[in-house]
Write an enzyme that holds these catalytic residues in place. Sequence first.
Site, PDB file in Angstrom:
ATOM      1  N   ARG A  46       1.039  -0.960   0.039  1.00 53.19           N
ATOM      2  CA  ARG A  46      -0.106  -0.074  -0.013  1.00 53.19           C
ATOM      3  C   ARG A  46       0.971   1.057  -0.042  1.00 53.19           C
ATOM      4  NH1 ARG A  46      -2.652  -3.742   2.791  1.00 53.19           N
ATOM      5  NH2 ARG A  46      -1.418  -3.389   4.914  1.00 53.19           N
ATOM      6  N   LYS A 122      22.454 -15.348  10.047  1.00 52.64           N
ATOM      7  CA  LYS A 122      22.061 -16.642   9.737  1.00 52.64           C
ATOM      8  C   LYS A 122      22.773 -17.463   8.533  1.00 52.64           C
ATOM      9  CE  LYS A 122      17.823 -15.687   9.870  1.00 52.64           C
ATOM     10  NZ  LYS A 122      17.832 -14.314  10.391  1.00 52.64           N
ATOM     11  N   TYR A 154      18.563 -17.348   2.872  1.00 47.99           N
ATOM     12  CA  TYR A 154      19.777 -16.262   2.307  1.00 47.99           C
ATOM     13  C   TYR A 154      20.667 -16.699   1.294  1.00 47.99           C
ATOM     14  CZ  TYR A 154      19.108 -13.646   6.963  1.00 47.99           C
ATOM     15  OH  TYR A 154      18.661 -12.675   7.794  1.00 47.99           O
TER      16      TYR A 154
END
Length: 366
Positions: A46, A122, A154
Amino acid sequence: MTTDETTPQSSDHRRALVVGASGITGSALVRLLIRDGWDVAALSRRAATSDGVRGVAADLRDPESLRTALADEQPTHVFFTAWQRQATEAENIAVNGAMVRDLLAALGHAPLEHVALVTGLKHYLGPFEAYAAGEMPDTPFHEEEPRLDTPNFYYAQEDELFAAAARQGFTWSVHRSHTVIGHAVGNAMNLGLTLAVQATIAKELDLDFVFPGSEAQWNGLTDMTDAGLLAEHMVWAATSPEGADEPFNIVNGDVFRWRWMWPRLAAHLGVDPSRVVGYQDAPRPLEEQMAPYESAWAGIAERYGLAEPDVTRVASWWHTDADLGRAMEVVTDMSKSREAGFTGYRRTERAFADFFERYREDRLIP
């Protein structure tokens, strides 16, 4: 092409598309890019145009929506800071890899020079569902470490980035941050605001301010990433030859122990020192600690005229538990960025204190 008089660049004007502009990193990026005179477009579901940012409305999970929304866009630089958490890592890979792929495919017509992607540690630790479960590289983490033998979204995002760069001819950078502290509401990973909310509830209900994490985190060294510094790092890599086609770690540059930091954060948040409790015997996760008290937040918000009465919009217990519950030291090497010319730095305690003050100014905490 001529350059607008308000633009600091003397050559072609730079046009940024920020993906995830309402998040911790994206909002810091937007502020920095506007300050430096870029044309800035922000892509979100939006879109809203305000404060010098032109909104672009699109659904990152809908390729046709992206193609339509971006058909007339001509960014020179893309800063991708978005992700969507899924129930399993297989779903994380499918969804988050596709978002990078579909966005860059929708910009096949654009004069892209560079795409910067935010990932995180990570990369070295493994995904949430296999967090530190297998063999990991020793600390401090270095960019040269091989990927873990574990599925990781990732890695999927990186692979989509590399493929698009080869196909479309732009340079890329990957920015592996540690826990990012900054200013954003409704973000899924906001440790700074989460701890501020914990402290507020503790003060209002006369509770202890209890460290939720592991003994290793309490006693071991760790580091953190300020959102403004991460934004500076991304813009540096996107506009410097030394930043092209490289992954970089990005942390503040100092290290600390939570046993040292916890009482200092409590002081910045106005917690009575007698109610500050460190690690004792076992982790005390916030999801368990705060569950009986979450309902009190609406009343606290009403009492102090706070901007957000929904505690789930200002506190992400699960993410803070994941970060502070790790049973190992997590320290990150910044040598590669330093050698390449990036010298940005933040003192982590000062970064926390500055954000706490901003949360107060924005009526997120009393």
